[in-house]
Design an enzyme around this catalytic site. Structure first.
Site, PDB file in Angstrom:
ATOM      1  N   TYR A  26       9.190  -6.586   2.167  1.00 44.79           N
ATOM      2  CA  TYR A  26      10.346  -7.230   1.552  1.00 44.79           C
ATOM      3  C   TYR A  26      11.671  -6.815   2.169  1.00 44.79           C
ATOM      4  O   TYR A  26      12.728  -7.050   1.587  1.00 44.79           O
ATOM      5  CB  TYR A  26      10.369  -6.933   0.050  1.00 44.79           C
ATOM      6  CG  TYR A  26       9.152  -7.457  -0.674  1.00 44.79           C
ATOM      7  CD1 TYR A  26       8.726  -8.769  -0.498  1.00 44.79           C
ATOM      8  CD2 TYR A  26       8.421  -6.642  -1.526  1.00 44.79           C
ATOM      9  CE1 TYR A  26       7.608  -9.255  -1.155  1.00 44.79           C
ATOM     10  CE2 TYR A  26       7.306  -7.120  -2.198  1.00 44.79           C
ATOM     11  CZ  TYR A  26       6.905  -8.425  -2.004  1.00 44.79           C
ATOM     12  OH  TYR A  26       5.796  -8.910  -2.653  1.00 44.79           O
ATOM     13  N   LYS A  42      19.865  -1.453   3.975  1.00 44.62           N
ATOM     14  CA  LYS A  42      18.655  -2.250   3.769  1.00 44.62           C
ATOM     15  C   LYS A  42      18.981  -3.723   3.928  1.00 44.62           C
ATOM     16  O   LYS A  42      19.941  -4.221   3.337  1.00 44.62           O
ATOM     17  CB  LYS A  42      18.065  -2.001   2.378  1.00 44.62           C
ATOM     18  CG  LYS A  42      16.787  -2.812   2.118  1.00 44.62           C
ATOM     19  CD  LYS A  42      16.119  -2.446   0.807  1.00 44.62           C
ATOM     20  CE  LYS A  42      14.812  -3.219   0.621  1.00 44.62           C
ATOM     21  NZ  LYS A  42      14.106  -2.840  -0.627  1.00 44.62           N
ATOM     22  N   ASP A 139       6.399   0.949  -8.231  1.00 37.93           N
ATOM     23  CA  ASP A 139       5.984   1.509  -6.941  1.00 37.93           C
ATOM     24  C   ASP A 139       6.498   2.937  -6.791  1.00 37.93           C
ATOM     25  O   ASP A 139       7.068   3.302  -5.761  1.00 37.93           O
ATOM     26  CB  ASP A 139       6.462   0.641  -5.780  1.00 37.93           C
ATOM     27  CG  ASP A 139       5.672   0.916  -4.494  1.00 37.93           C
ATOM     28  OD1 ASP A 139       4.618   1.594  -4.579  1.00 37.93           O
ATOM     29  OD2 ASP A 139       6.097   0.467  -3.421  1.00 37.93           O
TER      30      ASP A 139
END
Length: 384
Positions: A26, A42, A139
């Site tokens: 992602y 990011k 996660d």
């Protein structure tokens, strides 16, 4: 615009991209320098690709923006879109070079019980903040926990995170396999307790300095067997319709019940963790070390028997951290629980519009040095 390792980071010239430091399904992360300050940037690409993609991107952005009050969540300094026509989002974050996985593997780094305690309580404080805001991380793993030289930890990578609704069916196949709770493996209903399980796995790894459930890749049956062998096989009643695994898929139920029938196992978790050298446990003692008692609670097979993050923080193992915990909790409770965009009935055009409302196109005005650290836009200051 910078091009590194074939990945293009369409960032302003004010940011000097040095290298790619992470890449996943992602997004990708690069290391960059801004005014002699190191950042991790990011790139979340192609938010207009589909409704599912746009929903996921909007969730990640809003969660990161609204959880900046939590000091155990990675600090985000700037959110922006490129000036080009590319439908990407960039998040400039504090750069922290080490993650917990690398620390556990590095035998030259000492992890005594006090450090393990401090790390664990910070992880539970992060979960407390998320769960209070109705957010599941989904996660929590050692690779998604950044760690500073002073043992401060920061939860990162919210790409799989989502808001919890007990009436909504959540997707499976989430969480890095070795940290995946059994209810997710068995396609049963899951909630905040699945994040708590992941912290229990990490606590075990911190104590032993090795993986607790290193299952074969993409092999759910093997992963479940490792869990059974260590925490013990549960009673068959947990698979009744009114219990925690009542909504598990029929195939998963059949496999688990057949395994329990053929190979019932008693728990060996307490014995194994009690051998951790840092605990200095005397064999034959009436009670296991407090750290092991907590790990056993966090790793209950039945999610209904696991403590919440809030309750786990009340465990006596954390008594020496009590003042720190109380201070952080007081700060968390001062924050208003955020309201997130309800995306269920939004189409792609509406989702894209909302993303572009909460993430501005880059402009020089965003490079403001004196913004508070929790501001959604403005480069701000690094957390001390």
């Amino acid at each position: 615009m910078q091009d590194s390792n074939t990945l293009i980071f369409d960032v302003p010239d004010a940011f000097e991209v040095e290298s790619i430091i992470g890449q996943g399904a992602y997004g990708a992360v690069c290391k960059a320098v801004f005014c002699e300050d190191q950042l991790a940037i990011k790139k979340i690409p192609h938010y207009s690709r589909s409704e599912d993609t746009a929903r996921r991107v909007l969730r990640e952005i809003e969660i990161l923006q609204n959880l900046q009050f939590c000091e155990q969540v990675v600090g985000c300094r700037l959110f922006f879109r490129p000036k080009s026509e590319e439908k990407d989002v960039y998040v400039a974050m504090d750069y922290i070079p080490s993650d917990l996985s690398s620390v556990i593997k590095n035998g030259a780094i000492t992890l005594d019980e006090s450090v393990v305690r401090y790390i664990t309580c910070q992880l539970l404080l992060a979960l407390r903040a998320l769960h209070r805001c109705n957010v599941l991380h989904r996660d929590v793993s050692t690779r998604n926990i950044l760690i500073h030289y002073n043992s401060q930890v920061f939860l990162c990578d919210f790409g799989l995170s989502r808001f919890f609704d007990p009436d909504e069916q959540l997707s499976f196949g989430v969480v890095t396999q070795w940290y995946r709770a059994p209810e997710i493996i068995l396609d049963a209903a899951y909630s905040y307790a699945s994040d708590v399980w992941s912290v229990g796995v990490i606590l075990g790894e911190l104590l032993l300095r090795r993986h607790l459930f290193p299952g074969k890749s993409n092999d759910s049956a093997n992963q479940l067997q490792l869990i059974f062998h260590l925490v013990g096989t549960p009673s068959k009643e947990v698979f009744d319709e009114s219990h925690s695994y009542g909504r598990a898929s029929q195939n998963a139920k059949n496999y688990a019940l057949a395994y329990i029938e053929r190979r019932p196992c008693a728990s060996t978790l307490v014995h194994l963790l009690s051998t951790a050298p840092i605990l200095h446990h005397t064999p034959g003692s009436a009670l296991p070390p407090l750290a092991v008692q907590l790990a056993e609670q966090l790793l209950q097979f039945d999610p209904a028997k696991r403590p919440s993050a809030d309750d786990a923080l009340k465990h006596p193992w954390f008594d020496s951290c009590r003042a720190f915990i109380n201070e952080v909790i007081e700060h968390q409770d001062e924050e208003t629980i955020p309201t997130f965009t309800q995306t269920q009935n939004m189409n792609l055009a509406e989702l894209v519009k909302r993303i572009e409302e909460v993430v501005p196109v880059f402009s020089e005005d965003l490079l403001v040095e004196d913004e508070p650290a929790d501001a959604p836009a403005g480069i701000g200051q690094a957390r001390s």
